[in-house]
Every structure is written in C-alpha cells, then in structure tokens.
Design an enzyme around this catalytic site. Sequence first.
Site, PDB file in Angstrom:
ATOM      1  N   ASP A  26      -7.941  52.618  48.223  1.00 24.32           N
ATOM      2  CA  ASP A  26      -7.474  51.793  49.278  1.00 24.32           C
ATOM      3  C   ASP A  26      -8.344  50.167  49.342  1.00 24.32           C
ATOM      4  O   ASP A  26      -9.325  50.234  49.601  1.00 24.32           O
ATOM      5  CB  ASP A  26      -7.629  52.526  50.701  1.00 24.32           C
ATOM      6  CG  ASP A  26      -6.818  51.859  51.661  1.00 24.32           C
ATOM      7  OD1 ASP A  26      -6.796  50.518  51.773  1.00 24.32           O
ATOM      8  OD2 ASP A  26      -6.721  52.317  52.876  1.00 24.32           O
ATOM      9  N   LYS A  57      -2.044  44.359  57.061  1.00 26.43           N
ATOM     10  CA  LYS A  57      -3.117  43.654  57.768  1.00 26.43           C
ATOM     11  C   LYS A  57      -2.934  42.039  57.026  1.00 26.43           C
ATOM     12  O   LYS A  57      -2.232  41.448  57.558  1.00 26.43           O
ATOM     13  CB  LYS A  57      -4.368  44.427  56.990  1.00 26.43           C
ATOM     14  CG  LYS A  57      -4.267  45.673  57.411  1.00 26.43           C
ATOM     15  CD  LYS A  57      -4.761  45.955  58.846  1.00 26.43           C
ATOM     16  CE  LYS A  57      -4.439  47.282  59.237  1.00 26.43           C
ATOM     17  NZ  LYS A  57      -4.953  48.466  58.679  1.00 26.43           N
ATOM     18  N   ARG A  94      18.303  51.241  48.517  1.00 28.21           N
ATOM     19  CA  ARG A  94      16.850  52.038  48.792  1.00 28.21           C
ATOM     20  C   ARG A  94      15.868  51.646  47.799  1.00 28.21           C
ATOM     21  O   ARG A  94      14.628  51.830  48.117  1.00 28.21           O
ATOM     22  CB  ARG A  94      17.234  53.447  48.895  1.00 28.21           C
ATOM     23  CG  ARG A  94      16.318  54.270  49.485  1.00 28.21           C
ATOM     24  CD  ARG A  94      16.804  55.521  49.849  1.00 28.21           C
ATOM     25  NE  ARG A  94      17.023  56.509  48.589  1.00 28.21           N
ATOM     26  CZ  ARG A  94      18.032  57.137  48.372  1.00 28.21           C
ATOM     27  NH1 ARG A  94      18.764  57.577  49.181  1.00 28.21           N
ATOM     28  NH2 ARG A  94      18.472  57.601  46.927  1.00 28.21           N
ATOM     29  N   TYR A 112     -10.146  55.526  55.894  1.00 31.11           N
ATOM     30  CA  TYR A 112      -9.602  55.234  57.032  1.00 31.11           C
ATOM     31  C   TYR A 112      -8.930  56.604  57.729  1.00 31.11           C
ATOM     32  O   TYR A 112      -8.646  57.526  57.218  1.00 31.11           O
ATOM     33  CB  TYR A 112      -8.121  54.498  56.383  1.00 31.11           C
ATOM     34  CG  TYR A 112      -7.098  54.196  57.488  1.00 31.11           C
ATOM     35  CD1 TYR A 112      -7.349  53.277  58.637  1.00 31.11           C
ATOM     36  CD2 TYR A 112      -5.894  54.764  57.307  1.00 31.11           C
ATOM     37  CE1 TYR A 112      -6.439  52.951  59.495  1.00 31.11           C
ATOM     38  CE2 TYR A 112      -4.808  54.358  58.228  1.00 31.11           C
ATOM     39  CZ  TYR A 112      -5.101  53.522  59.386  1.00 31.11           C
ATOM     40  OH  TYR A 112      -4.004  53.045  60.128  1.00 31.11           O
TER      41      TYR A 112
HETATM   42  C1  PLP Z   1      -4.506  49.728  58.692  1.00 28.06           C
HETATM   43  C2  PLP Z   1      -4.931  50.380  57.477  1.00 28.06           C
HETATM   44  C3  PLP Z   1      -4.162  51.181  56.870  1.00 28.06           C
HETATM   45  C4  PLP Z   1      -2.604  51.811  57.037  1.00 28.06           C
HETATM   46  O1  PLP Z   1      -1.758  50.819  56.944  1.00 28.06           O
HETATM   47  P1  PLP Z   1      -0.715  50.740  58.176  1.00 28.06           P
HETATM   48  O2  PLP Z   1       0.499  49.651  57.609  1.00 28.06           O
HETATM   49  O3  PLP Z   1      -0.980  50.414  59.632  1.00 28.06           O
HETATM   50  O4  PLP Z   1       0.224  52.021  58.175  1.00 28.06           O
HETATM   51  C5  PLP Z   1      -4.739  51.915  55.650  1.00 28.06           C
HETATM   52  N1  PLP Z   1      -5.757  51.460  55.098  1.00 28.06           N
HETATM   53  C6  PLP Z   1      -6.646  50.708  55.774  1.00 28.06           C
HETATM   54  C7  PLP Z   1      -7.872  50.393  55.125  1.00 28.06           C
HETATM   55  C8  PLP Z   1      -6.217  50.150  57.011  1.00 28.06           C
HETATM   56  O5  PLP Z   1      -7.139  49.338  57.570  1.00 28.06           O
END
Ligand code: PLP
Length: 387
Positions: free
Chosen positions: A178, A203, A55, A108
């Site tokens: 982020d 992404k 884990r 987001y």
């Molecule tokens: C898509 C996204 C997330 C979330 O990521 P997931 O892997 O889909 O949970 C967080 N922040 C931003 C800016 C995003 O575009």
Amino acid sequence: MTAKDTLLVQVGREPHANHGVVNPPVYRASTILYPTLADYEEADRTPFSGTRYGRRGTPTTFALEEAVARLEGGYRSVAVPSGLAAITLTLMAFLKAGDHLLMVDTVYGPTRRFCDTVLKGFEVETTYYDPLADVAPLIRANTKLIFLESPGSLTFEVQDVAAVTAVARVRGIVSAIDNTWSAGLFFSPFEHGIDVSIQAATKYIVGHSDVMMGLITANEATWLRVKRATAFVGTAVSPDDCYLALRGLRTLSVRLARHQETALAIARWLARRAGIVHVRHPAFADCPGHAFWRRDFTGSNGLVSFVTEPASREGVAALLDGMRLFGLGASWGGYESLIIPFDPQPVRTATRWPYEGPCFRLHCGLEDADELIEDLDEGLKRLQARG
Ligand SMILES: *Cc1c(COP(=O)(O)O)cnc(C)c1O
C-alpha cells in the site's frame, strides 16, 4: 524536484488525437460496437486491450491507468472504485483457501478488518508482522503473499522494503505494498522489488476530497492476475471520476511540496511545545525505520501524528470541538487540514505502542502554516486547561 514532475504533466494525454483539447475527454460507455464479426471475435481473444465493454474501462479510464502505471513505475494499472477495493481485490487475486498471508501490523485498519473477517471466512490465515522485523522466520510452505504498507497507517513506521521483497523473491512469494502515503511520487516501489503497488487515489491523486478511487499497479509477471481478479469480480469506475483523478495528478507535485513544507513546520513546532510527549513523522530521527525513509524516499507528505501528556476525554473534546481550521474527519489528501484522535493499540497485535497519552493525527492542508499553528496552539491550551 524530480523527473516525475514532467511526467505528471505529459503522461496520459494526447491532445492532437482529441481536436487539440489539452485534457482527455470523458468517454461514457457501456456498449462498444464492432464493425464486423471478425472484429467482434478478435475482441474476445484480447479482452484486456482497448475498449471491450464499459465495465472494463473507456479511453478516459485507460488514460488514468497509463498515467498511474508510469508514475509508480509498473507495467500496467487497473482503476477500481476505492482504495480499499484496490487492497481487497489484490488480496483476492493472490490468495485462496488454505493459503497464508503475511500482513504488516501497522496496516490501514480496514485492511486488517478484511483479513480478520472475509479472508478468514475464506480460510486464508493471516499472520501480522512487526514492520521493523525480519519476515523470513514467519514464512510457511503455504505463504503466498507478503503485504507491506510503508510508512504505516497513523504511526508511520518505515519498512526495509528491499529486504522484504528479497526474501519474498527467493521463496517465490508475491509482494504487494500500500503505497498511498508516497502518492507514487516520493517512493518507486518497483525499483525495490515490489510486484504490486496500491494507491488510494482518493487521497493525494484526486486531492480535493470529492472522489473515491483506487489504482492497482502491477509488474508484467503479476498484471494479468490482478486484471482478471478485478474484471471477474465486476468492479467499474466512472469515467467522470477518472477525469477528476487525472486532473488531480497534474498538480500532485506542487500540492505535495506545500503539504510537506507545512507538515514539517508544524511537526517541528509541536516537538518544541510544552505538553507534547512525542511527535511522529518519518523525517524525524526517532521515527522507527527513519533510516529506510532517508534511504528510499524523496520527500514526505502532509501527515504528522503526536501524543500529548495523558488527558481526560473532556480535554480531548475541548481541543477538537474548538478547532477553527482543522476539520474533524477521516481520510486525508485534500487541500484542507484535518485532525483525528486515534488509539493505535487496539489495531496492533504484533507490536506495542509505547505511549500512554491521547494520540492525534493531522493532515496539514494548503492553508497558511502560521495560522494552522495558532489553531493548534489554542487547541492544546484548551486541552491543558481541562487536564
Ligand atoms: C484511505 C486509505 C485507504 C483506503 O482508501 P479509500 O479510497 O478510502 O477506500 C487505503 N490505504 C491507506 C493507507 C489509506 O490511507
């Protein structure tokens, strides 16, 4: 481009420790065996170094974490099961009942939903702030975390990160960002005073629309808090997914160069096309915070948003339903082009979106730019035909 190109090829792999194999192998594990009682006890004293239990990660996880920590320029990284989990675990690591959070208004959407539901239930109060405004007047005695996302989701407002972190530092407040938009490639958050940086690796790092993953990278002062929060909650990521994320990293800079080029070509084309009211791209001078993008970033990605003249729902549907190359779907960062309609106002409380017409966000993929423009042009003709 930059020295990060070389880093992405070299980092997180040791071929000569693995029979000369170029890529780190997939280590699957739950149990880890110790040769002696002394080793077993030593592992207890150093729970976050080396393999301790599946884990907590295997050598495949650690290779990815090391690579992303170097890319972001932080101390260490933690892989978690999604980008959203990276955000929520970071918030939980630094906030407890009675604390106050400053959250950027252009965040987001699911991050906002977490603050308004789960954090609220845990008696953490959130104040949303304008990405272009000074945060100092909003700070309270119990403010424990300032969260940034730059450029903002959907609408790409760029923040003066150094100004926000300078205020945070003076007041002893942790700053987290982020950093998904830059993929860690175009912006180095730790050079601008950030304590914790988040990647939705789903992404661009993974880059092929087939893995969910998040990475939290922290500086030395905050790393243990982040690591403990993730370890104690009990998240774990699959080593197969870590392998795919590492493989995605190797081609990150060439993919992004192409995404960038195509998105800019499409944005420039949209800006000239009749019926388009606004094109939103951080490299354009009329994007809020554009000067900060120019000062702090080394490039841009495949995202571009635009607003058309007011149109009916049938017009919007005619545009979207007939697209040949742009898929209609959430997320971005894969090799394929995507389009979604959106309305920013319902997910903003501290700022006002000044446009009336329908908004669309494009993710420009690796297809031929001229063919993508043709697809869009036909779509806009369908929208304009319905009115
Ligand atoms: C898509 C996204 C997330 C979330 O990521 P997931 O892997 O889909 O949970 C967080 N922040 C931003 C800016 C995003 O575009």
